[in-house]
Motif scaffolding. Structure first.
Motif, PDB file in Angstrom:
ATOM      1  N   LEU A 163      26.660  47.523  48.235  1.00 24.75           N
ATOM      2  CA  LEU A 163      26.224  48.868  48.638  1.00 24.75           C
ATOM      3  C   LEU A 163      26.566  49.142  50.104  1.00 24.75           C
ATOM      4  N   ILE A 164      26.393  48.132  50.946  1.00 23.40           N
ATOM      5  CA  ILE A 164      26.723  48.325  52.365  1.00 23.40           C
ATOM      6  C   ILE A 164      28.225  48.543  52.526  1.00 23.40           C
ATOM      7  N   ARG A 165      29.015  47.851  51.705  1.00 24.30           N
ATOM      8  CA  ARG A 165      30.474  48.009  51.790  1.00 24.30           C
ATOM      9  C   ARG A 165      30.954  49.323  51.170  1.00 24.30           C
ATOM     10  N   HIS A 166      30.068  49.988  50.398  1.00 23.07           N
ATOM     11  CA  HIS A 166      30.455  51.239  49.731  1.00 23.07           C
ATOM     12  C   HIS A 166      29.411  52.336  50.012  1.00 23.07           C
ATOM     13  N   PRO A 167      29.531  52.991  51.174  1.00 33.24           N
ATOM     14  CA  PRO A 167      28.509  53.949  51.596  1.00 33.24           C
ATOM     15  C   PRO A 167      28.288  55.102  50.602  1.00 33.24           C
ATOM     16  N   ASN A 168      29.337  55.506  49.851  1.00 35.00           N
ATOM     17  CA  ASN A 168      29.127  56.595  48.881  1.00 35.00           C
ATOM     18  C   ASN A 168      28.175  56.172  47.770  1.00 35.00           C
ATOM     19  N   ALA A 169      28.385  54.951  47.288  1.00 33.31           N
ATOM     20  CA  ALA A 169      27.498  54.444  46.237  1.00 33.31           C
ATOM     21  C   ALA A 169      26.084  54.290  46.794  1.00 33.31           C
ATOM     22  N   MET A 170      25.967  53.830  48.055  1.00 32.01           N
ATOM     23  CA  MET A 170      24.651  53.681  48.705  1.00 32.01           C
ATOM     24  C   MET A 170      23.937  55.036  48.747  1.00 32.01           C
ATOM     25  N   ARG A 171      24.674  56.074  49.185  1.00 36.46           N
ATOM     26  CA  ARG A 171      24.071  57.410  49.284  1.00 36.46           C
ATOM     27  C   ARG A 171      23.598  57.864  47.902  1.00 36.46           C
TER      28      ARG A 171
END
Ligand code: HEM
Length: 543
Positions: free
Chosen positions: A357-365
């Motif tokens: 999730l940290i490596r993929h900010p869109n998925a995190m959002r």
């Protein structure tokens, strides 16, 4: 006269045999060739060249076994035979071959191999994980699914789960208040171990004077043994060296000390049951095991079965974690074995989900929006109602995708052919070990679009995949009769912890680090963790 006749007969027989033998030899040779050409039944799977004595062991060094095996299988095929010392081991890395092992020939491959350590530490393999397939395993498996890990039982652990999640949030809040980065790996391992300890033993031992250090020492010894390489298991004729170098003695000593400890846990529970001096409210797993005979007359458990079940249900590792987390970390948790079927696996999965999730900010959002939307007004409460988790479809897709890329038991647990059998047309002799490379299946570009990318959307709006192994491209929990019985417990724990972390905090990398700089290297172990600890900055979110 009789003697002369006998001599003549023997001469006649010998001269005929001399004539007949070459003919017989040619006939056998011809039949063999015809048989192997016409039917594949005696054709062994392809195999890389072997060295005398060590077989293919030398090829398994340098990288992680699941990666090496994946590379070898691109050359030798999805059913490949290796010799680990003298142990024939088949590696499976295609969906049809995995389906044959885990479904159509499930019974044939339902046994587990026994090793020196599992035999001595796991009560002569009288536990669930290492039991050979048979009546004993069936009984233990039924106890696990009906009494220890059933849906009702998992629900009954809700108060323990929620209490530990509240402590986890408090821990992170205090780090955030002091502007300290959070060592996510440490806080999650503390959570999982404390939770399992509560559920399993109903108490901790950390506060008992003197006992902590003694048990820690015992644990140090077990860890050292788990990373050792007993020769007896791979090159049996050199097994005597295990005795000579003191390995056998150490295993015996540690197994005995360990048994004394478990015995004490059981006796304490029996005493508490008899005197009604319970220090906790709900039944823990040791209580349940001890009272099984009273509630289910079909159950008959030996002391060894009970101890073996306590051992594998992760009751012991969390205890050690709890006793002294720092010692545990310093003796290298990353090399741990499957010792903690429940604890270690849950911890490692949460670590990988947060990493991705940290490596993929869109998925995190997107996942945070979903969680905050579902929880709504309840967000002021520290703990999410577990019934809300059902609605978090994207969170589930995120967990599934993290487990596709990082199946934390990448080769599942070893199976063993209990009779001579066939696999994808190859002959598999009785006793051959079988490893299913779930990691290779999850990363195969022939099976997945953008196989190496983190893309949770692939698991949205589809019912093709589940954790039980419905589709043989996706096997993070194994499949079939030896598939993981702890899925229900794992699912709710993973979802609750992740939803809580993502609801209450926004997460960033420390010291201006960029997302693409965060490594996703794997450590060496059977349960695959991150190689380094995950350290992040948590910012409390006001929703
Ligand atoms: C994210 C969490 C977990 C993952 C990824 C996981 C994965 C696995 C895998 C891959 C296997 C081998 C399956 C096979 O050979 O086909 C397994 C077996 C097993 N797991 Fe889990 N597991 C998890 C959590 C748990 C929990 C919470 C428990 C119980 C407290 C548990 C107990 C067991 C047991 C007892 C077995 C052996 C079953 C048998 O041999 O019959 N696991 N698990």
């Amino acid at each position: 006269m009789l003697h002369t006749c006998t001599m003549l007969f023997q001469f006649f027989l010998a001269s005929h045999l001399l004539l007949v033998l070459p003919f017989l030899f040619l006939l056998v040779h011809f039949l063999r060739r015809t048989q192997s050409r016409e039917s594949p039944t005696h054709l062994l799977p392809p195999s890389p060249p072997t060295l005398p004595v060590i077989g293919n062991l030398h090829q398994l060094t340098g990288s992680l076994p699941h990666r090496i095996l994946q590379e070898l299988s691109t050359k030798y095929g999805p059913v490949m035979l290796l010799h680990l010392g003298s142990v024939p081991t088949v590696i499976v890395s295609s969906p049809p071959a995995a389906e044959e092992v885990l479904k159509s020939r499930d019974v044939t491959f339902a046994s587990r191999p026994h090793t020196t350590l599992t035999h001595r530490l796991y009560y002569g393999n009288q536990d669930l994980i290492f039991s050979k397939y048979g009546e004993q395993w069936r009984q233990l498996r039924r106890i696990a699914t009906v009494h220890l890990l059933s849906h009702t039982r998992v629900l009954s652990f809700r108060p323990a789960r929620q209490a530990e999640v509240a402590l986890l949030v408090a821990d992170i809040r205090s780090a955030a208040a002091a502007s300290r980065p959070v060592n996510v790996s440490d806080v999650i391992i503390e959570f999982t171990s404390n939770f399992t300890c509560r559920v399993a033993l109903g108490r901790t031992y950390s506060e008992e004077k003197g006992k902590g250090s003694k048990v820690n020492k015992l644990f140090d010894e077990i860890t050292a043994l788990l990373v050792a390489f007993p020769l007896r298991d791979h090159i049996p004729w050199l097994g005597w060296l295990d005795r000579l170098n003191g390995f056998d003695y150490k295993v015996k000593k540690v197994a005995l000390e360990f048994d004394t400890f478990i015995e004490q846990v059981i006796q304490e529970h029996i005493k508490m049951r008899n005197s009604n001096e319970r220090t906790h409210n709900s039944e823990d797993l040791v209580d349940i095991l001890l009272s099984l005979g009273d509630v289910d007359s079909s159950v008959s458990l030996s002391q060894e079965n009970i101890k073996g079940l306590i051992f594998v249900c992760s009751l012991i590792p969390p205890l050690f974690f709890h006793l002294n987390l720092k010692t545990y970390m310093s003796i290298n948790i990353w090399k741990q074995d499957m010792f903690g079927a429940g604890t270690d696996t849950t911890f490692a999965t949460i670590e990988w989900v947060m990493t991705e999730l940290i490596r993929h900010p869109n998925a995190m959002r997107r996942v945070q929006e979903e969680i905050r939307g579902v929880v709504g007004a309840e967000a002021k409460e520290e703990i999410i109602g577990e019934e809300k988790l059902e609605e978090m479809k994207y969170l589930r897709a995120v967990i599934m995708e993290a487990l596709r890329l990082h199946p934390i038991v990448p080769l599942l647990l070893p199976r063993e052919a209990s009779v001579d059998t066939q696999l994808q047309g190859y002959h598999i002799p009785k006793g051959t070990r079988v490893l299913v490379n779930a990691w290779a299946l999850g990363r195969d570009p022939k099976l997945w679009d953008k196989a190496d990318e983190f893309c949770p959307e692939r698991f949205l709006n589809t019912s093709a995949f589940d954790f039980k192994g419905k589709d043989f491209r996706y096997l993070p929990f194994g499949a079939g009769r030896r598939g993981c019985p702890g899925i229900g417990m794992a699912e709710v724990t993973l979802e609750l912890v992740l939803a809580t972390l993502l609801l209450h905090f926004d997460w960033e990398l420390p010291d201006g680090m960029r997302a693409e700089e965060l490594d996703a290297d794997e450590g060496h172990a059977i349960v695959i963790h991150r190689k380094s600890k995950l350290v992040l900055v948590a910012k409390p979110c006001r929703h």
